[in-house]
Motif scaffolding. Structure first.
Motif, short mmCIF file in Angstrom:
data_model
loop_
_atom_site.label_atom_id
_atom_site.label_comp_id
_atom_site.label_asym_id
_atom_site.label_seq_id
_atom_site.Cartn_x
_atom_site.Cartn_y
_atom_site.Cartn_z
N VAL A 11 0.84 -1.19 0.00
CA VAL A 11 0.00 0.00 0.00
C VAL A 11 0.88 1.25 0.00
CG1 VAL A 11 -1.79 1.27 1.26
CG2 VAL A 11 -1.79 -1.23 1.28
N LEU A 12 0.42 2.29 -0.67
CA LEU A 12 1.14 3.56 -0.68
C LEU A 12 1.04 4.25 0.68
CD1 LEU A 12 0.05 4.97 -4.16
CD2 LEU A 12 2.37 4.30 -3.50
N GLY A 13 1.92 5.21 0.87
CA GLY A 13 1.91 5.97 2.11
C GLY A 13 2.46 7.36 1.89
N LEU A 14 2.69 8.06 2.98
CA LEU A 14 3.19 9.43 2.95
C LEU A 14 4.53 9.46 3.68
CD1 LEU A 14 -0.14 11.26 3.90
CD2 LEU A 14 0.72 10.72 1.60
N LEU A 15 5.57 9.93 2.99
CA LEU A 15 6.92 9.96 3.55
C LEU A 15 7.41 11.41 3.59
CD1 LEU A 15 9.30 8.14 4.50
CD2 LEU A 15 10.13 8.21 2.13
N PRO A 16 7.66 11.97 4.78
CA PRO A 16 8.04 13.38 4.91
C PRO A 16 9.37 13.71 4.22
CG PRO A 16 7.32 12.50 7.03
CD PRO A 16 7.47 11.33 6.10
N ASP A 17 9.47 14.95 3.74
CA ASP A 17 10.69 15.42 3.08
C ASP A 17 11.91 15.29 3.99
OD1 ASP A 17 9.21 16.08 0.85
OD2 ASP A 17 9.11 18.23 1.32
N ALA A 18 11.74 15.61 5.27
CA ALA A 18 12.88 15.58 6.19
C ALA A 18 13.47 14.19 6.30
CB ALA A 18 12.44 16.08 7.57
N HIS A 23 17.98 10.25 4.61
CA HIS A 23 18.39 8.92 4.17
C HIS A 23 18.80 8.81 2.70
CE1 HIS A 23 17.33 6.91 7.92
NE2 HIS A 23 16.19 7.60 7.94
N LEU A 24 18.54 9.85 1.90
CA LEU A 24 18.82 9.75 0.47
C LEU A 24 20.31 10.05 0.22
CD1 LEU A 24 17.65 9.17 -2.30
CD2 LEU A 24 17.04 11.60 -2.50
N LYS A 42 9.12 2.99 8.88
CA LYS A 42 8.81 3.40 10.24
C LYS A 42 8.41 4.87 10.30
CE LYS A 42 10.78 3.39 14.91
NZ LYS A 42 11.97 3.06 15.73
N ALA A 43 9.00 5.68 9.42
CA ALA A 43 8.72 7.12 9.42
C ALA A 43 7.52 7.49 8.56
CB ALA A 43 9.95 7.87 8.92
N ALA A 44 6.99 6.55 7.78
CA ALA A 44 5.89 6.85 6.85
C ALA A 44 4.53 6.60 7.49
CB ALA A 44 6.04 5.98 5.60
N THR A 45 3.53 7.24 6.90
CA THR A 45 2.14 7.03 7.30
C THR A 45 1.43 6.30 6.17
OG1 THR A 45 2.12 9.08 8.58
CG2 THR A 45 -0.02 8.14 7.97
N LEU A 46 0.93 5.11 6.43
CA LEU A 46 0.27 4.34 5.38
C LEU A 46 -1.11 4.91 5.07
CD1 LEU A 46 1.11 0.61 6.22
CD2 LEU A 46 2.13 2.08 4.47
N LEU A 47 -1.49 4.80 3.79
CA LEU A 47 -2.83 5.20 3.36
C LEU A 47 -3.79 4.03 3.54
CD1 LEU A 47 -1.66 7.24 0.27
CD2 LEU A 47 -2.76 8.17 2.32
N PRO A 48 -5.09 4.29 3.55
CA PRO A 48 -6.06 3.21 3.86
C PRO A 48 -5.98 2.04 2.88
CG PRO A 48 -7.11 5.36 3.98
CD PRO A 48 -5.76 5.59 3.40
N PRO A 49 -5.68 0.85 3.34
CA PRO A 49 -5.59 -0.31 2.43
C PRO A 49 -6.93 -0.73 1.86
CG PRO A 49 -5.37 -1.00 4.73
CD PRO A 49 -5.36 0.50 4.74
N THR A 50 -8.03 -0.24 2.43
CA THR A 50 -9.35 -0.58 1.91
C THR A 50 -9.65 0.13 0.60
OG1 THR A 50 -10.27 1.17 3.32
CG2 THR A 50 -10.32 -1.09 4.17
#
Length: 308
Positions: A11-18, A23-24, A42-50
């Motif tokens: 599932v996609l998620g949201l990964l902050p710029d910081a 890590h890049l 661990k730092a990302a927020t997952l989007l709804p898998p539904t």
């Protein structure tokens, strides 16, 4: 064609710029290492898998097909991929403006595609992983499809993405958000290509600059009215993603049926833009004349380097 060497999240998620900035590393951008999956997840927020539109499997299938088809002509992948990416990842403009989504896609779902498409002689620019909407590897394609489509018709998107100068220059302009302006530029570009004009990108750059400058004194939405797309149609199209089949590979998919742009408005701007193009100065490219036998001037070499 590169193969994914990491565990792809479902599932996609949201990964902050910081987090991306932390890590890049050079090793990741050069393809020597893969992004640190554990730390990034661990730092990302997952989007709804539904919601089916957030599932990564259709995106991976699409990107792997693009790499397979265009491995020997990678810039050509843009025109094929942009409409299909847009039709696969169905978003509102507000959602697409969130760079965290594109960060996640680039670092956790498809870093191999970013390297495949944009790696230079040594490394890939940081902005291709995490950057402005007109430079980030996936965001720029999604926004090109959004801004150059004519309602459900993605054909203008294919034309726009055939010339890299549209993605590298025209996509940056604020005036391109006006649909008749975008389609008028594509109409002129299509004509330049059909007429076999050499280096159509130089003409597009000149036209884009002239259109942007004139836009500070001319109000395009007065000259060429556009009521805008129907927001409800876009939301319906997004909702249909729940049961939509995978996008076709051999023909264009259908975009949101939120209304076509007025042909009269486009015609009005094409007439105006033809005049602007005729008067616009175009880039002067150095002639490849060696200073001595077997030596090519450095400035000529720089002028011929492609933009990745």
């Amino acid at each position: 064609m590169p193969r994914a060497t990491h565990d792809i999240p479902q599932v996609l998620g949201l990964l902050p710029d910081a987090v991306v900035a932390k890590h890049l590393s050079h090793a990741i951008r050069s393809g020597q290492e893969t992004p640190p999956q554990v730390a990034l997840r661990k730092a990302a927020t997952l989007l709804p898998p539904t919601e089916a539109r957030w599932h990564t499997a259709p995106l991976r299938q699409l990107l792997e097909e693009a790499m397979r088809r265009f491995d020997d002509r990678r810039t050509a992948a843009d025109a094929w991929l942009a409409p299909r990416l847009h039709a696969t990842l169905r978003l509102t403009r507000a959602e697409a403006a969130d760079g965290r989504l594109w960060n996640y896609l680039a670092l956790l779902v498809a870093p191999d595609y970013v390297l495949w498409r944009h790696q230079g002689t040594e490394t890939t620019a940081t902005s291709r992983f995490s950057g402005a909407h007109y430079t980030q590897a996936f965001s720029r394609l999604w926004w090109a499809a959004e801004l150059f489509r004519d309602g459900a018709d993605y054909r203008p998107v294919e034309t726009a993405c055939r010339v890299q100068d549209v993605l590298n220059t025209t996509l940056r302009l604020d005036v391109i958000d006006h649909r008749p302006t975008a389609l008028a530029i594509v109409r002129i570009l299509d004509r330049l290509i059909a007429d076999g004009i050499p280096r159509p990108g130089d003409h597009v750059n000149a036209l884009s600059s002239a259109v942007n400058t004139a836009g500070s004194t001319l109000v395009y939405d007065v000259l060429a009215p556009d009521p805008g797309g129907e927001g409800e149609a876009v939301l319906d199209w997004i909702a249909e993603a729940q049961d939509a089949p995978a996008v076709p590979f051999e023909r264009l998919p259908d975009g949101p049926d939120d209304g076509r742009v007025s042909a009269q408005s486009v015609d009005t701007l094409v007439a105006l833009f033809d005049k602007l193009l005729a008067e616009a100065p175009r880039r002067q490219r150095p002639t490849l004349r060696p200073a001595s036998p077997g030596v090519i001037p450095q400035q000529a070499i720089e002028a011929q380097r492609p933009v990745l």
